[in-house]
Design an enzyme around this catalytic site. Structure first.
Site, PDB file in Angstrom:
ATOM      1  CB  CYS A  36       5.375 -13.226   9.382  1.00 55.72           C
ATOM      2  SG  CYS A  36       3.605 -13.412   9.142  1.00 55.72           S
ATOM      3  CG  HIS A  89       9.880  -9.497   7.546  1.00 54.47           C
ATOM      4  ND1 HIS A  89      10.574  -8.526   6.870  1.00 54.47           N
ATOM      5  CD2 HIS A  89       8.885  -9.894   6.707  1.00 54.47           C
ATOM      6  CE1 HIS A  89      10.005  -8.318   5.684  1.00 54.47           C
ATOM      7  NE2 HIS A  89       8.981  -9.146   5.561  1.00 54.47           N
ATOM      8  NE  ARG A 107       4.379  -4.566   2.748  1.00 51.61           N
ATOM      9  CZ  ARG A 107       4.647  -5.704   2.122  1.00 51.61           C
ATOM     10  NH1 ARG A 107       3.670  -6.521   1.787  1.00 51.61           N
ATOM     11  NH2 ARG A 107       5.887  -6.040   1.848  1.00 51.61           N
ATOM     12  CB  CYS A 125       2.853 -10.369   3.769  1.00 51.76           C
ATOM     13  SG  CYS A 125       4.069  -9.060   3.989  1.00 51.76           S
TER      14      CYS A 125
END
Lengths: 124, 278
Positions: free
Chosen positions: B192, B196, B235, B239
């Protein structure tokens, strides 16, 4: 410049246990001279295959991303084509922190697409 | 500032492969996390991180603000309100389960000591339904997104204040969520944080990658790509699938722990859901 200190440390063992997708760790012997740069360009621009353009500026590439370095002067940076191929095969060997996917090691590209994209990138 | 060097790499992820185990407390993690983003985006007002990518993308923000003039999540709020006010077959309703409601989003996620697990709002909603003889709702979209949208709307302005209580199991859940966040996964080998944290603000083709700080403030979301409302766990699933990893079930332990970690990282930001995103 954003600073680059690791945010947190968690154990390497914990991380490694979650990395379960590896297939071929080492790049096998292959005839790198057989690659087709024209076909490789298609691979580099294709979202479902190489998608190099998502992160790298390349000549003739449309709307490139900016996460990776521009792909230019590749033969100056990689005089030996095999070094470039190994970098695309698994860039985490040289740079464990790199975001770039291991295109060969994880079987993201077929052998032909891999040879072709190496030929194309090396031509830049 | 948006350097294009490969050194931009997942600072938090890969570097750790070589790093020894350094224990840090959740409070220390949170400070490092929030300071990282404040330094990375020094022009962004801290409270603006609740607005996701629009905190760093002025053009996208103009479009988004235009969309917010007639929010695409409004019907969901109305439908959710109707659900809240409609009695179950047994005559009871959500308000009987949630006497402080409907503005209860700020209470979630939290550590449920009795159950020994992270409790999320959608899970609590379904527990309420089942305790009253109703079928549970599906977790990714549909009525649950409507009801949570209404609750989120009523909870706007609440300040996120997730607690990690002094319970080794709670700390373990937090650590598992953190591990999930920073673990590379999938054929594409991304964590992740690859996109991000260390690449936030950079571009994937023309898409600006949103900062992780603020990711949990505004759910559920009307996502233009979906053409409908979806939940936070929807979501998460997207992802995971995008990096060609196996997704987990909505409300699985994995995703609940992830939500626990991520929301704790956002402590101090205001809830501003439901949201609209590309």
């Amino acid at each position: 410049m954003p600073h680059r200190k690791p945010l947190f440390a968690i154990s390497a063992a914990a991380l490694l246990s979650l990395v379960a997708t590896s297939t071929l760790a080492e790049m096998p012997e292959m005839d790198l001279d057989g690659g087709d740069p024209g076909a490789g360009k298609q691979v580099a621009m294709d979202r479902a295959r190489g998608n190099c353009i998502a992160c790298h500026w390349m000549p003739e590439g449309d709307s490139p991303g900016a996460i990776g370095p521009a792909l230019v002067a590749m033969q100056t940076r990689y005089p030996d084509k095999r070094d470039l191929a190994e970098q695309i095969w698994d860039p985490t060997i040289k740079t464990p922190t790199v975001v770039m996917p291991p295109f060969g090691k994880h079987g993201i590209l077929s052998d032909k697409d891999f040879r072709d994209v190496v030929a194309y990138i090396w031509s830049l | 500032m948006k350097t294009t060097l490969t050194t931009i790499a997942a600072a938090c992820v890969g570097a750790l492969l070589a790093a020894p185990l350094l224990a840090s407390t959740p409070a220390e993690d949170q400070e490092i996390w929030q300071e990282y983003f404040k330094k990375r985006f020094p022009k962004v007002e801290e409270s603006d991180f609740a607005n996701g990518v629009y905190s760093i993308d002025p053009v996208g923000r103009e479009n988004w603000e235009a969309i917010e003039e007639f929010p695409p999540y409004e019907a969901a709020i109305s439908d959710g309100e109707e659900m809240w006010n409609t009695a179950f077959a047994n005559g009871k309703g959500y308000a009987d389960c949630f006497p402080d409601g409907p503005a209860i989003a700020g209470k979630y996620p939290h550590w449920d000591k009795d159950k020994g697990m992270v409790m999320t709002l959608p899970l609590a909603i379904n527990e309420c339904r089942q305790a009253n003889g109703e079928e549970p709702l599906k977790y990714f979209k549909g009525p649950i997104a409507d009801l949570v949208a209404y609750i989120a709307y009523e909870s706007r302005g609440q300040v996120i204040n997730v607690e990690i209580p002094d319970d080794p199991r709670a700390l373990e859940a937090y650590e598992k969520g953190k591990e999930f966040y920073f673990a590379r996964r999938g054929q594409l080998n991304f964590a992740c944080g690859s996109c991000h944290i260390s690449s936030s603000g950079s571009t994937l083709r023309t898409e600006i990658l949103s900062p992780a700080y603020g990711h949990t403030t505004h759910w559920p979301v009307y996502r233009s790509k979906w053409g409908e409302m979806g939940t936070l766990h929807r979501r998460f699933k997207g992802c995971n699938e995008q990096v060609r990893a196996r997704a987990f079930e909505a409300q699985s332990e994995e995703y609940r722990n992830l939500e626990y970690f991520m929301t704790y990282m956002n402590n101090g930001l205001e809830l501003n859901g439901p949201g609209a995103r590309k």
